[in-house]
Design a protein around this motif. Structure first.
Motif, PDB file in Angstrom:
ATOM      1  N   GLU A  66      40.053  40.561  41.564  1.00 17.37           N
ATOM      2  CA  GLU A  66      39.793  39.217  41.621  1.00 17.37           C
ATOM      3  C   GLU A  66      40.877  38.121  41.206  1.00 17.37           C
ATOM      4  O   GLU A  66      41.331  38.229  40.195  1.00 17.37           O
TER       5      GLU A  66
ATOM      6  N   GLN B 174      41.446  34.374  40.465  1.00 16.38           N
ATOM      7  CA  GLN B 174      40.714  33.144  40.129  1.00 16.38           C
ATOM      8  C   GLN B 174      41.438  31.899  40.335  1.00 16.38           C
ATOM      9  O   GLN B 174      41.243  30.646  40.028  1.00 16.38           O
TER      10      GLN B 174
ATOM     11  N   THR C 253      38.502  31.052  43.814  1.00 17.01           N
ATOM     12  CA  THR C 253      38.375  32.631  43.668  1.00 17.01           C
ATOM     13  C   THR C 253      38.088  33.370  45.072  1.00 17.01           C
ATOM     14  O   THR C 253      37.360  33.235  45.825  1.00 17.01           O
TER      15      THR C 253
END
Length: 325
Positions: free
Chosen positions: A37, A39, A160
């Motif tokens: 992930e 961001q 993101t």
């Protein structure tokens, strides 16, 4: 289990196979093995624009892997206006160089609007072979940057995005081994004459000649004045060996023809008591434990030992080489 759902919500992305060889589908199941992930995508594009971002290592199928992400396209492959994403086998230096790993893998991109994943597969082959010369596989043009950054597509929301991977090792096997027997275009012949002086002071231990070159390799003659093995005490023993530095590639062998002679220094004639042809590898010796009898060698009228010196000659012909593939 991955399930394929309708392609209609994003038909404008051209999910059929395209010129980049990427097959796309949708799945409502997350990737099995790893997710990344991000961001702060804009910052990533600045910091990793040249070499790409490497993820932490993850394990799948008994091997360690990582993802390499190029937010502005892989510059080394002149990719522009696309996301580039690759799966890399990690710690390959610690693996046996003769092993190959076949893996079926898929890469994922989360659609944050719909809550499902866009799945990327190779349109040409399901199984990729990873080995020493090919440690990575993936997609130079995973998705156009225009589509990736379009908020309506849901891939990049509030700076993101989420990528993922699942890797299934299909099989592993040791690559075939082999050898190549190559004949020298021109057989390399070298005749080296070694004058062994102060013979009586040599004792029972062996001694070496100065190095000489034959067939692009360094050689030396090894002499046991009092013999060795079954020639101990009754004969002179004489051998041919590779000299340092060793120039023979690991696992290779040379096909060598050799002749040893000793000079009758009274009549200037050669006595040839030893010859042969053999495959030669590092750590071995070619020659004879019974090169010449001690009694014949020391008999004055034979002329082999004169003024406490003898003349030993080695003729070395390198015909070919066997190399490991």
């Amino acid at each position: 289990m991955q399930s394929i759902v309708s392609l209609d919500p994003m038909a404008d992305l051209n999910l059929e196979k395209d010129v980049s060889g990427v097959l796309r589908s949708f799945s409502d199941s997350p990737p099995t093995h790893y997710t990344v992930e991000i961001q702060f995508f804009p910052l990533l594009t600045e910091k990793y624009s040249e070499n790409g971002y490497e993820s932490k290592e993850f394990e799948a199928g008994g091997y360690k892997w990582k993802l390499v992400f190029h937010p502005n396209g892989n510059k080394k492959k002149n990719v522009k206006d696309h996301i580039s994403l690759y799966l890399v086998i990690a710690g390959a230096d610690s693996l046996d160089s003769s092993w190959e790993v076949y893996a079926d893998f898929r890469l994922f991109l989360l659609d944050q609007n719909e809550g499902n994943y866009l799945v990327f597969e190779d349109a040409l082959t399901k199984k990729k072979c990873f080995h020493g010369a090919m440690r990575s596989a993936g997609f130079d043009k995973l998705i156009p940057l225009e589509d990736f950054t379009d908020v309506s597509n849901g891939f990049l929301v509030d700076d993101t995005c989420v990528f993922g991977a699942e890797v299934f090792v299909c099989k592993e096997r040791r690559r075939r081994k082999g050898e190549c027997l190559a004949r020298m275009k021109i057989a390399s012949v070298c005749i080296h004459v070694w004058k062994v002086e102060k013979f009586s002071s040599l004792g029972a231990k062996f001694c070496y000649s100065e190095p000489f070159t034959a067939g692009d390799h360094n050689w030396k003659i090894k002499l046991y004045p009092d013999g060795c093995g079954e020639g101990k005490g009754s004969h002179l023993s004489l051998f041919l060996e590779l000299a340092s530095p060793i120039t023979l590639p690991p696992g290779s062998e040379l096909f060598v023809e050799y002749r040893f002679r000793i000079l009758d220094q009274i009549r200037h004639q050669h006595h040839e008591p030893s010859s042969g042809k053999a495959w030669f590898r590092d750590g071995t010796s070619l020659g004879s434990r019974r090169f010449i009898g001690q009694e014949s060698f020391r008999l004055v009228e034979n002329g082999f030992l004169k003024n406490d010196a003898c003349m030993v000659e080695a003729e070395v012909t390198v015909h070919g080489i066997s190399k490991v593939l």
